[in-house]
Design a protein around this motif. Structure first.
Motif, mmCIF file in Angstrom:
data_model
loop_
_atom_site.group_PDB
_atom_site.id
_atom_site.type_symbol
_atom_site.label_atom_id
_atom_site.label_comp_id
_atom_site.label_asym_id
_atom_site.label_seq_id
_atom_site.Cartn_x
_atom_site.Cartn_y
_atom_site.Cartn_z
ATOM 1 N N TRP A 22 50.837 -2.909 23.517
ATOM 2 C CA TRP A 22 50.853 -3.043 24.980
ATOM 3 C C TRP A 22 52.106 -3.784 25.444
ATOM 4 N N VAL A 23 52.529 -4.770 24.691
ATOM 5 C CA VAL A 23 53.717 -5.544 25.040
ATOM 6 C C VAL A 23 54.968 -4.911 24.433
ATOM 7 N N GLY A 24 54.861 -4.393 23.218
ATOM 8 C CA GLY A 24 56.016 -3.890 22.495
ATOM 9 C C GLY A 24 56.581 -2.596 23.043
ATOM 10 N N GLY A 30 62.573 -0.860 27.463
ATOM 11 C CA GLY A 30 63.548 -1.634 28.232
ATOM 12 C C GLY A 30 64.830 -1.869 27.459
ATOM 13 N N LEU A 31 64.704 -2.176 26.177
ATOM 14 C CA LEU A 31 65.901 -2.362 25.353
ATOM 15 C C LEU A 31 66.684 -1.063 25.214
ATOM 16 N N TYR A 32 65.967 0.048 25.072
ATOM 17 C CA TYR A 32 66.628 1.352 24.991
ATOM 18 C C TYR A 32 67.410 1.635 26.271
ATOM 19 N N GLN A 36 71.507 2.072 26.832
ATOM 20 C CA GLN A 36 72.058 3.245 27.510
ATOM 21 C C GLN A 36 72.975 2.824 28.665
ATOM 22 N N LYS A 37 72.512 1.896 29.499
ATOM 23 C CA LYS A 37 73.307 1.456 30.652
ATOM 24 C C LYS A 37 74.561 0.709 30.205
ATOM 25 N N ALA A 38 74.438 -0.127 29.190
ATOM 26 C CA ALA A 38 75.599 -0.875 28.704
ATOM 27 C C ALA A 38 76.641 0.072 28.123
ATOM 28 N N THR A 39 76.173 1.106 27.418
ATOM 29 C CA THR A 39 77.092 2.090 26.859
ATOM 30 C C THR A 39 77.848 2.803 27.973
ATOM 31 N N GLN A 40 77.143 3.194 29.025
ATOM 32 C CA GLN A 40 77.797 3.847 30.162
ATOM 33 C C GLN A 40 78.777 2.898 30.852
#
Length: 44
Positions: A22-24, A30-32, A36-40
């Motif tokens: 439920w938490v993981g 979110g980490l994925y 993705q956003k940091a790569t862009q």
């Protein structure tokens, strides 16, 4: 001490596993998305 806190009863193991999922699951998602956003951001 009479109780061993390192072993959970079988009925609680399912609940603990469910709580971790439920938490993981949102955490992993979110980490994925963050990667993705940091790569862009850094690659253009």
């Amino acid at each position: 001490m009479s109780s061993d806190s390192s072993q959970s009863p079988p009925s609680r193991r399912g609940l603990i596993a469910f709580a971790w999922v439920w938490v993981g699951a949102p955490l992993v998602y979110g980490l994925y998305e963050l990667v993705q956003k940091a790569t862009q951001l850094f690659t253009g």
